[in-house]
Design a protein around this motif. Structure first.
Motif, PDB file in Angstrom:
ATOM      1  N   GLY A  38       1.708  -7.635   7.937  1.00  0.00           N
ATOM      2  CA  GLY A  38       0.460  -7.953   7.259  1.00  0.00           C
ATOM      3  C   GLY A  38      -0.663  -8.321   8.207  1.00  0.00           C
ATOM      4  N   GLU A  39      -0.474  -8.072   9.500  1.00  0.00           N
ATOM      5  CA  GLU A  39      -1.527  -8.415  10.455  1.00  0.00           C
ATOM      6  C   GLU A  39      -2.544  -7.292  10.602  1.00  0.00           C
ATOM      7  OE1 GLU A  39      -0.322 -10.148  14.161  1.00  0.00           O
ATOM      8  OE2 GLU A  39       1.421 -11.051  13.206  1.00  0.00           O
ATOM      9  N   MET A  40      -2.183  -6.110  10.139  1.00  0.00           N
ATOM     10  CA  MET A  40      -3.109  -4.979  10.140  1.00  0.00           C
ATOM     11  C   MET A  40      -3.161  -4.411   8.735  1.00  0.00           C
ATOM     12  SD  MET A  40      -4.785  -3.924  12.868  1.00  0.00           S
ATOM     13  CE  MET A  40      -4.972  -4.865  14.388  1.00  0.00           C
ATOM     14  N   PRO A  41      -4.312  -4.063   8.212  1.00  0.00           N
ATOM     15  CA  PRO A  41      -5.644  -4.325   8.782  1.00  0.00           C
ATOM     16  C   PRO A  41      -5.885  -5.832   8.932  1.00  0.00           C
ATOM     17  CG  PRO A  41      -5.742  -2.859   6.864  1.00  0.00           C
ATOM     18  CD  PRO A  41      -4.373  -3.368   6.940  1.00  0.00           C
ATOM     19  N   PRO A  42      -6.677  -6.214   9.936  1.00  0.00           N
ATOM     20  CA  PRO A  42      -6.870  -7.644  10.199  1.00  0.00           C
ATOM     21  C   PRO A  42      -7.734  -8.310   9.129  1.00  0.00           C
ATOM     22  CG  PRO A  42      -8.264  -6.329  11.639  1.00  0.00           C
ATOM     23  CD  PRO A  42      -7.440  -5.361  10.852  1.00  0.00           C
ATOM     24  N   ALA A  43      -7.723  -9.622   9.156  1.00  0.00           N
ATOM     25  CA  ALA A  43      -8.549 -10.388   8.216  1.00  0.00           C
ATOM     26  C   ALA A  43      -9.997  -9.924   8.337  1.00  0.00           C
ATOM     27  CB  ALA A  43      -8.438 -11.872   8.550  1.00  0.00           C
ATOM     28  N   GLY A  44     -10.653  -9.798   7.195  1.00  0.00           N
ATOM     29  CA  GLY A  44     -12.045  -9.368   7.225  1.00  0.00           C
ATOM     30  C   GLY A  44     -12.199  -7.888   6.938  1.00  0.00           C
ATOM     31  N   GLU A  45     -11.120  -7.131   7.107  1.00  0.00           N
ATOM     32  CA  GLU A  45     -11.159  -5.715   6.758  1.00  0.00           C
ATOM     33  C   GLU A  45     -10.577  -5.537   5.362  1.00  0.00           C
ATOM     34  OE1 GLU A  45     -12.453  -3.275   8.549  1.00  0.00           O
ATOM     35  OE2 GLU A  45     -13.038  -4.659  10.136  1.00  0.00           O
ATOM     36  N   PRO A  46     -10.946  -4.451   4.684  1.00  0.00           N
ATOM     37  CA  PRO A  46     -10.367  -4.235   3.355  1.00  0.00           C
ATOM     38  C   PRO A  46      -8.840  -4.164   3.436  1.00  0.00           C
ATOM     39  CG  PRO A  46     -11.964  -2.500   3.919  1.00  0.00           C
ATOM     40  CD  PRO A  46     -11.889  -3.417   5.078  1.00  0.00           C
ATOM     41  N   PRO A  47      -8.145  -4.888   2.581  1.00  0.00           N
ATOM     42  CA  PRO A  47      -6.689  -4.881   2.664  1.00  0.00           C
ATOM     43  C   PRO A  47      -6.106  -3.534   2.235  1.00  0.00           C
ATOM     44  CG  PRO A  47      -7.415  -6.162   0.773  1.00  0.00           C
ATOM     45  CD  PRO A  47      -8.646  -5.726   1.492  1.00  0.00           C
ATOM     46  N   LEU A  48      -4.890  -3.292   2.654  1.00  0.00           N
ATOM     47  CA  LEU A  48      -4.204  -2.050   2.350  1.00  0.00           C
ATOM     48  C   LEU A  48      -3.581  -2.155   0.962  1.00  0.00           C
ATOM     49  CD1 LEU A  48      -3.690   0.428   4.144  1.00  0.00           C
ATOM     50  CD2 LEU A  48      -1.600  -0.672   4.929  1.00  0.00           C
ATOM     51  N   PRO A  49      -3.899  -1.234   0.043  1.00  0.00           N
ATOM     52  CA  PRO A  49      -3.226  -1.284  -1.272  1.00  0.00           C
ATOM     53  C   PRO A  49      -1.709  -1.178  -1.074  1.00  0.00           C
ATOM     54  CG  PRO A  49      -4.981   0.370  -1.235  1.00  0.00           C
ATOM     55  CD  PRO A  49      -4.838  -0.131   0.157  1.00  0.00           C
ATOM     56  N   GLU A  50      -0.972  -1.906  -1.912  1.00  0.00           N
ATOM     57  CA  GLU A  50       0.459  -2.007  -1.702  1.00  0.00           C
ATOM     58  C   GLU A  50       1.148  -0.626  -1.668  1.00  0.00           C
ATOM     59  OE1 GLU A  50       1.991  -4.408  -0.575  1.00  0.00           O
ATOM     60  OE2 GLU A  50       4.013  -3.578  -0.749  1.00  0.00           O
ATOM     61  N   ALA A  51       0.742   0.265  -2.550  1.00  0.00           N
ATOM     62  CA  ALA A  51       1.383   1.588  -2.588  1.00  0.00           C
ATOM     63  C   ALA A  51       1.153   2.330  -1.275  1.00  0.00           C
ATOM     64  CB  ALA A  51       0.821   2.400  -3.752  1.00  0.00           C
ATOM     65  N   ASP A  52      -0.069   2.247  -0.775  1.00  0.00           N
ATOM     66  CA  ASP A  52      -0.381   2.910   0.491  1.00  0.00           C
ATOM     67  C   ASP A  52       0.385   2.282   1.645  1.00  0.00           C
ATOM     68  OD1 ASP A  52      -2.081   4.338  -1.016  1.00  0.00           O
ATOM     69  OD2 ASP A  52      -3.847   4.052   0.282  1.00  0.00           O
ATOM     70  N   ARG A  53       0.500   0.962   1.560  1.00  0.00           N
ATOM     71  CA  ARG A  53       1.199   0.264   2.626  1.00  0.00           C
ATOM     72  C   ARG A  53       2.643   0.767   2.695  1.00  0.00           C
ATOM     73  NH1 ARG A  53       3.306  -4.952   4.587  1.00  0.00           N
ATOM     74  NH2 ARG A  53       4.515  -5.189   2.688  1.00  0.00           N
ATOM     75  N   ARG A  54       3.270   0.862   1.532  1.00  0.00           N
ATOM     76  CA  ARG A  54       4.663   1.316   1.511  1.00  0.00           C
ATOM     77  C   ARG A  54       4.783   2.760   1.979  1.00  0.00           C
ATOM     78  NH1 ARG A  54       6.460  -0.063  -3.881  1.00  0.00           N
ATOM     79  NH2 ARG A  54       5.961  -2.269  -4.036  1.00  0.00           N
ATOM     80  N   ALA A  55       3.856   3.577   1.531  1.00  0.00           N
ATOM     81  CA  ALA A  55       3.905   4.988   1.923  1.00  0.00           C
ATOM     82  C   ALA A  55       3.713   5.141   3.438  1.00  0.00           C
ATOM     83  CB  ALA A  55       2.829   5.768   1.179  1.00  0.00           C
ATOM     84  N   LEU A  56       2.779   4.375   3.972  1.00  0.00           N
ATOM     85  CA  LEU A  56       2.528   4.442   5.417  1.00  0.00           C
ATOM     86  C   LEU A  56       3.767   3.998   6.190  1.00  0.00           C
ATOM     87  CD1 LEU A  56       0.755   4.740   7.925  1.00  0.00           C
ATOM     88  CD2 LEU A  56      -0.196   2.488   7.473  1.00  0.00           C
ATOM     89  N   LEU A  57       4.352   2.875   5.756  1.00  0.00           N
ATOM     90  CA  LEU A  57       5.532   2.379   6.461  1.00  0.00           C
ATOM     91  C   LEU A  57       6.681   3.379   6.369  1.00  0.00           C
ATOM     92  CD1 LEU A  57       5.481  -1.434   5.570  1.00  0.00           C
ATOM     93  CD2 LEU A  57       4.985  -0.353   7.765  1.00  0.00           C
ATOM     94  N   ALA A  58       6.847   3.977   5.192  1.00  0.00           N
ATOM     95  CA  ALA A  58       7.933   4.944   5.042  1.00  0.00           C
ATOM     96  C   ALA A  58       7.712   6.150   5.952  1.00  0.00           C
ATOM     97  CB  ALA A  58       8.029   5.392   3.583  1.00  0.00           C
ATOM     98  N   ALA A  59       6.478   6.605   6.000  1.00  0.00           N
ATOM     99  CA  ALA A  59       6.194   7.769   6.844  1.00  0.00           C
ATOM    100  C   ALA A  59       6.404   7.435   8.320  1.00  0.00           C
ATOM    101  CB  ALA A  59       4.759   8.241   6.597  1.00  0.00           C
ATOM    102  N   LEU A  60       5.979   6.248   8.726  1.00  0.00           N
ATOM    103  CA  LEU A  60       6.172   5.843  10.120  1.00  0.00           C
ATOM    104  C   LEU A  60       7.659   5.705  10.432  1.00  0.00           C
ATOM    105  CD1 LEU A  60       3.329   3.229  10.717  1.00  0.00           C
ATOM    106  CD2 LEU A  60       3.588   5.436  11.832  1.00  0.00           C
ATOM    107  N   ASP A  61       8.377   5.054   9.520  1.00  0.00           N
ATOM    108  CA  ASP A  61       9.814   4.888   9.725  1.00  0.00           C
ATOM    109  C   ASP A  61      10.494   6.222   9.907  1.00  0.00           C
ATOM    110  OD1 ASP A  61       9.994   2.225   9.767  1.00  0.00           O
ATOM    111  OD2 ASP A  61      10.508   1.962   7.643  1.00  0.00           O
ATOM    112  N   HIS A  62      10.114   7.131   9.038  1.00  0.00           N
ATOM    113  CA  HIS A  62      10.756   8.439   9.070  1.00  0.00           C
ATOM    114  C   HIS A  62      10.584   9.101  10.430  1.00  0.00           C
ATOM    115  CE1 HIS A  62      12.346  12.157   7.418  1.00  0.00           C
ATOM    116  NE2 HIS A  62      11.393  12.781   8.083  1.00  0.00           N
TER     117      HIS A  62
END
Lengths: 625, 440
Positions: A79-103
């Motif tokens: 949860g440190e990126m995006p940093p404070a002050g930037e628009p937060p990552l929607p949860e669905a996008d966050r999961r999708a991004l992490l899954a894609a990176l993991d893969h």
């Protein structure tokens, strides 16, 4: 257009088009989410922390910079990126991004049996010197004088024995040719060497002699054609009436200029069809081991175990390593490995200001400082201590002038000796004059340089580059001394672009402010007190060198890992790749089982897959070759 | 176009400076070899690199009037002004990002993007000197000469190998060229063939090791082949020189003269070191041993202590971060000026050697540049660039040219190639040459 950009743009376009068509599927890669949420700060416009993720999306760039992606994954997950002050990552996008990176990261974490690349390495200058010494029987200092005529090798990843840096150029080959002539003169002038290398008169004994000499020089059994070619050269010399000395010259020239001598060519056991990696043969293992621990060619005992194949057994390999660590030749670890990793070798040609730091020159501190550091490292090897000895040692090595410099009583004369220290301020690398000087400017200390050194060298966390407009310390308002250096540095840190890194770097350096630019202890005066308190972003306080030591000992795992990664790099001629990270973890655990002693790291490394195996050539290359 | 302020005054000036002309060794060394296509003397290219940038106020003249005196840093070039092109607003766009120094140093002569790596797979681009060397190098004993002062350093800084900061010359995008830093060795290299006696078995030995390298090349992995290719290429270069030595025996009289010119062993104090290396460079051009050379006054981020200069008490790099403070700016400026003094001295040495209708300097292109502008800002957008010499009359006469902001430096490189007679349509990020060259 030259350079990697040309290659990256098409692959970037490719990946974006692909992801668009398979949107949502993790196989498509992290492209769409990275583009939507990361590129505003890590793209062509801003490149915060010097990171441009848009350039790292291509397959080749992704795997090369997998560490960056791994870090990005961690930061997003935490949860440190995006940093404070930037628009937060929607949860669905966050999961999708992490899954894609993991893969994609998992796909990179290769088969544990894959040893990784093993670049072809030329003998570096130090290795060349030691090889002359052992092969030709030249005294060490003479061998050094000869080898010094070679240019220094370009270091890569912090060491001058890396495959990537050991290039060859016409300049260097000319130099080898010139040095060879001087070597020949030296061999002819030393009766024992001359006797050993004078070819026997033509006849029965000559072939056997040549074969034996060649095998020594090439660190593996000589091949018949190699022997024949040399015999033919000797015949030529005889045919023109050349004497025995001429024969020796021609024979040795043909050895010392051969690629089989100049390069550490590694042969492996025969390959079976379908095999993807194979075990190195005994000779290659012997040379790897001896150039790692001694920076020198294998000795008789190693050659024997190479010939019988005993070295193929990891137990024998580890036993040889233990034997070799007790040999005086293992001192090269303190000179070449320790000296380059910790950087104390830099003191040998570092210039400090003669006017500001008169003592450095007047007392002749350069050499003793280097020796102090080298001896500390050598003690680690010889006493097989836990590596944390480097962080906190109850003793150091000084001679008279250095002891006076440090304020240690009772030591006189030019000879270095071990002394027990009265307190914990000085012992260990943080109190070494060589390091403290090498991380200072010629006229003053630099908390930034020292802090960055601690982070990068001891903890393996190199600070990212400053943003393009950095490096401007604001001018003092109202004259020179109105604000202390620390205050101005802190003002500089008020800029958020600078703060995130300097907040980690500077406190570590400030903790060492009691040591001046040449490592002398200073207490400060009432008007200008020394401020050696460092406040870290997590709130911990680091007060003075003792506080810094304690803080580092709390982070001993990071230190041990950094030590291992540097040892890996030095021993294998390449830095650990992203794919090696699980392996590093296993080795670290093995070393931990034996109290993190020096030899435990060495043994874990020499038993490892990357040390003992090499990749087979992919089949399509065979046809290309 | 601005006409030069005082055409050809330097001839008068140099006649006055008789000491430069009177050096006996210049006269003793008749050109070892005649040179150039069609009898015209060949054009030489020297690229001199200064680390850590230059203070803009001391570098750029206030206006473009030819009568304006040169600013503090450039003042030593006043006598050479008729052959000084001062080129403003040139930039190296691919080096805007990355970090402050190494990237901007190593790509200065190529304009290529630098790969971020600790060293295992360094990559930049083939530099302008090496492109030139490929074309003109075959005429001379050495295709090119790489000289410098500092040894390569052993660190990774900001994620970049410091190798980048110690190399300005690249033979190929993955091959930085090492530089010679010991004066005597640099000297010996020029006259190697003169000094080493012919050895009858040498050709056979070289053949043998070539054969062995070819054999190895067949068994090593794909990515290691280029190492052996480097070896093969280097052995062939030795063979070529061996053959040349046989074709062109050297006047033994030169040998005696050469012995007297040989620099002392070891590395002397810095200012002397720089002079000796530049002296070797003059000699290399003078004897047409090479036509292409690079020289690095220091590695990138050099903290070289310049306290031998008045008013300077510390290292170059720390001063370059002057923070706008007057005392530091003055010292920074003084250090910059010292470099230009050496440049002026070097050019005057070239100018003291008659060649063709003019002097060796007239036949040369001497590029002096740094990878950044103001060191305090690591500014890559307006690089300090000066070009001296006339390139065999192809270059315009001395002037101060102000280009539109962020004009690619590679345009200058392209012009340099054209002046060397190298055909090229583009170079780096430029497809138009920067300078209008004159036909000769």
């Amino acid at each position: 257009m030259d350079g990697p950009m040309a290659a990256r743009i098409p692959s970037l376009l490719w990946i974006l088009t692909c992801t668009a068509s398979t949107a949502g599927a993790q196989e498509g890669g992290p492209g769409p989410w990275v583009e939507a949420h990361c590129l505003r700060c890590h793209g062509p416009e801003r490149a915060r922390a010097g990171i441009r993720l848009d350039l790292l999306l291509g397959e080749e760039a992704f795997s090369r910079e997998a560490r960056v992606w791994d870090l990005a994954r961690e930061l997003v997950a935490a949860g440190e990126m995006p940093p404070a002050g930037e628009p937060p990552l929607p949860e669905a996008d966050r999961r999708a991004l992490l899954a894609a990176l993991d893969h994609r990261l998992k796909a990179l974490a290769a088969d544990p049996r894959d040893p990784g690349p093993a670049p072809l390495r030329r003998l570096g200058r130090t290795e060349y010197r030691n090889t002359l010494r052992d092969l030709l029987g030249l005294p060490g200092d003479l061998a050094w004088r000869l080898a010094e005529a070679l240019p220094r090798d370009a270091p890569s990843d912090g060491f001058d024995n890396q495959g990537a840096g050991l290039t060859l150029s016409p300049l260097l080959l000319e130099r080898y040719q010139d040095v060879t002539e001087e070597i020949l003169d030296a061999v002819l002038a030393l009766p024992a060497s001359r006797k050993a290398w004078t070819p026997p008169v033509s006849g029965a004994g000559r072939r056997a002699w040549a074969e034996e000499r060649l095998s020594l020089a090439f660190r593996r059994p000589a091949r018949p054609a190699e022997v024949e070619a040399r015999l033919a050269l000797l015949d030529r010399v005889e045919a023109r009436g050349g004497d025995a000395a001429e024969g020796l010259r021609v024979f040795l020239r043909s050895l010392l200029l051969s690629p089989s001598f100049l390069f550490k060519v590694e042969s492996a056991l025969p390959e079976r069809p379908g095999q993807r990696w194979r075990l190195l043969d005994g000779y290659a293992l012997a040379a790897r081991l001896s150039y790692f621990l001694w920076a020198a060619p294998p000795d008789e005992a190693l050659r024997r175990d190479a010939a019988t194949g005993a070295l193929l057994d990891p137990e024998t390999l580890a036993a040889q390593a233990r034997r070799m660590l007790a040999d005086p030749r293992a001192r090269s670890l303190a000179e070449d490995f320790g000296g380059q990793w910790l950087g104390y070798r830099r003191i040998l040609d570092q210039a400090t200001d003669v006017r500001v730091y008169k003592d450095f020159y007047r007392k002749g501190l350069r050499r003793p400082m280097y020796e102090e550091a080298r001896l500390l490292f050598q003690t680690l090897v010889e006493e097989d201590a836990p590596v944390f000895l480097l962080l906190d040692a109850p003793f150091t090595f000084v001679n008279g002038p250095l002891a006076e410099h440090y304020g240690l009583p009772g030591v006189e004369g030019p000879k270095m000796r071990r002394v027990e220290l009265p307190d914990r301020r000085r012992g260990g690398v943080l109190g070494l004059g060589a390091i403290l000087t090498a991380t200072s400017y010629p006229t003053r200390t630099s908390p930034v340089l020292r802090g960055a050194w601690v982070l990068e060298t001891l903890l393996g966390q190199p600070p990212p580059p400053p943003p393009p407009n950095a490096g401007i310390l604001s001018s003092p308002e109202g004259g020179e001394s109105s604000r202390s250096f620390r205050e101005r540095l802190e003002a500089h840190r008020a800029d958020p672009a600078c703060a995130s890194c300097h907040a980690r770097i500077d406190p570590l350096g400030f903790a060492l402010e009691n040591f001046d630019g040449i490592g002398r202890w200073r207490e400060g005066t009432e008007e200008e007190p020394i401020d050696s308190l460092g406040l870290l972003p997590d709130g911990s306080r680091v007060q003075g060198p003792v506080g810094l030591k304690d803080w580092l000992l709390e982070h001993r795992e990071d230190f041990a890992r950094t030590f291992l990664e540097r040892l890996f790099t030095y021993g294998l001629g390449r830095p650990p790749a992203f794919e090696d990270r699980h392996r590093i973890q296993t080795m670290l655990e093995r070393a931990g089982d034996r109290d993190y002693r020096f030899s435990a790291f060495v043994e874990a490394l020499v038993r490892s897959v990357p040390f003992r195996y090499v990749r087979c050539r992919p089949p399509e290359e065979e046809s290309r070759g | 176009m601005i006409p030069p302020s005082r055409p050809w005054t330097r001839r008068r000036l140099l006649r006055g400076a008789g000491a430069v002309l009177a050096l006996p060794w210049l006269e003793a060394l008749a050109p070892l070899r005649a040179a150039g296509p069609g009898g015209a003397p060949p054009v030489r290219l020297a690229c001199l690199f200064m680390p850590n940038g230059a203070l803009p106020r001391g570098w750029w003249p206030r206006d473009e009037e030819p009568s304006t005196p040169l600013p503090t840093i450039l003042e030593p070039l006043e006598p050479l002004r008729d052959r000084l092109l001062l080129l403003r607003n040139l930039c190296n766009r691919n080096a805007f990002e990355g970090e402050g120094h190494y990237v901007k140093t190593t790509s200065l002569l190529s304009g290529a993007r630098v790969r971020k790596t600790g060293g295992r797979d360094v990559r930049c681009g083939t530099t302008v000197d090496q492109v030139a060397a490929r074309h003109v190098g075959r005429h001379t004993l050495l295709p090119s000469l790489e000289l410098g002062i500092d040894p390569p350093t052993s660190r990774v800084d900001m994620g970049y190998s410091t190798l980048y900061g110690s190399h300005v010359s690249w033979a190929a995008p993955d091959r930085p060229l090492p530089k010679e830093i010991v004066p005597r060795r640099a000297f010996d290299r020029l006259f190697r063939r003169v000094r080493s006696a012919a050895r009858p078995e040498d050709p056979f030995i070289l053949d043998l090791v070539l054969e062995e390298a070819r054999g190895l090349r067949r068994v090593v992995g794909y990515e290691d082949r280029h190492r052996l290719d480097e070896y093969l290429e280097s052995v062939r270069a030795l063979e070529e020189r061996l053959a040349r030595a046989e074709r062109e025996p050297v006047n033994p009289m030169h040998l005696e003269h050469l012995e007297g010119l040989r620099p002392p062993e070891g590395i002397p104090a810095f200012p002397e070191h720089v002079r000796l290396m530049l002296e070797v460079l003059v000699l290399a051009f003078r004897t047409d041993t090479t036509r292409v050379a690079t020289f690095m006054f220091g590695n990138s981020v050099s903290g070289r202590n310049f306290s031998f200069l008045d008013g300077v008490e510390g290292g170059f790099h720390p001063y370059s971060h002057h923070e706008g403070r007057e005392d530091k700016m003055a010292a920074y400026e003084r250090i910059n000026r010292w470099h230009v003094e050496q440049l002026a001295w070097f050019c005057q040495r070239l100018d003291a050697i008659p060649e063709g209708d003019g002097t060796l300097l007239d036949q040369s292109l001497v590029l002096f540049a740094s990878g950044i502008g103001d060191g305090n800002a690591h500014d890559p957008k307006c690089l300090p660039v000066a070009l001296l010499g006339r390139g065999g009359g192809r270059l315009p006469r001395g002037q101060y040219q102000v280009f539109p902001k962020q004009t690619p430096l590679c345009g200058l490189h392209l012009s340099l190639l054209h002046a060397m007679g190298v055909p090229a349509d583009s170079f780096g990020d430029a497809s138009t040459p920067l300078l209008k060259l004159r036909q000769t």
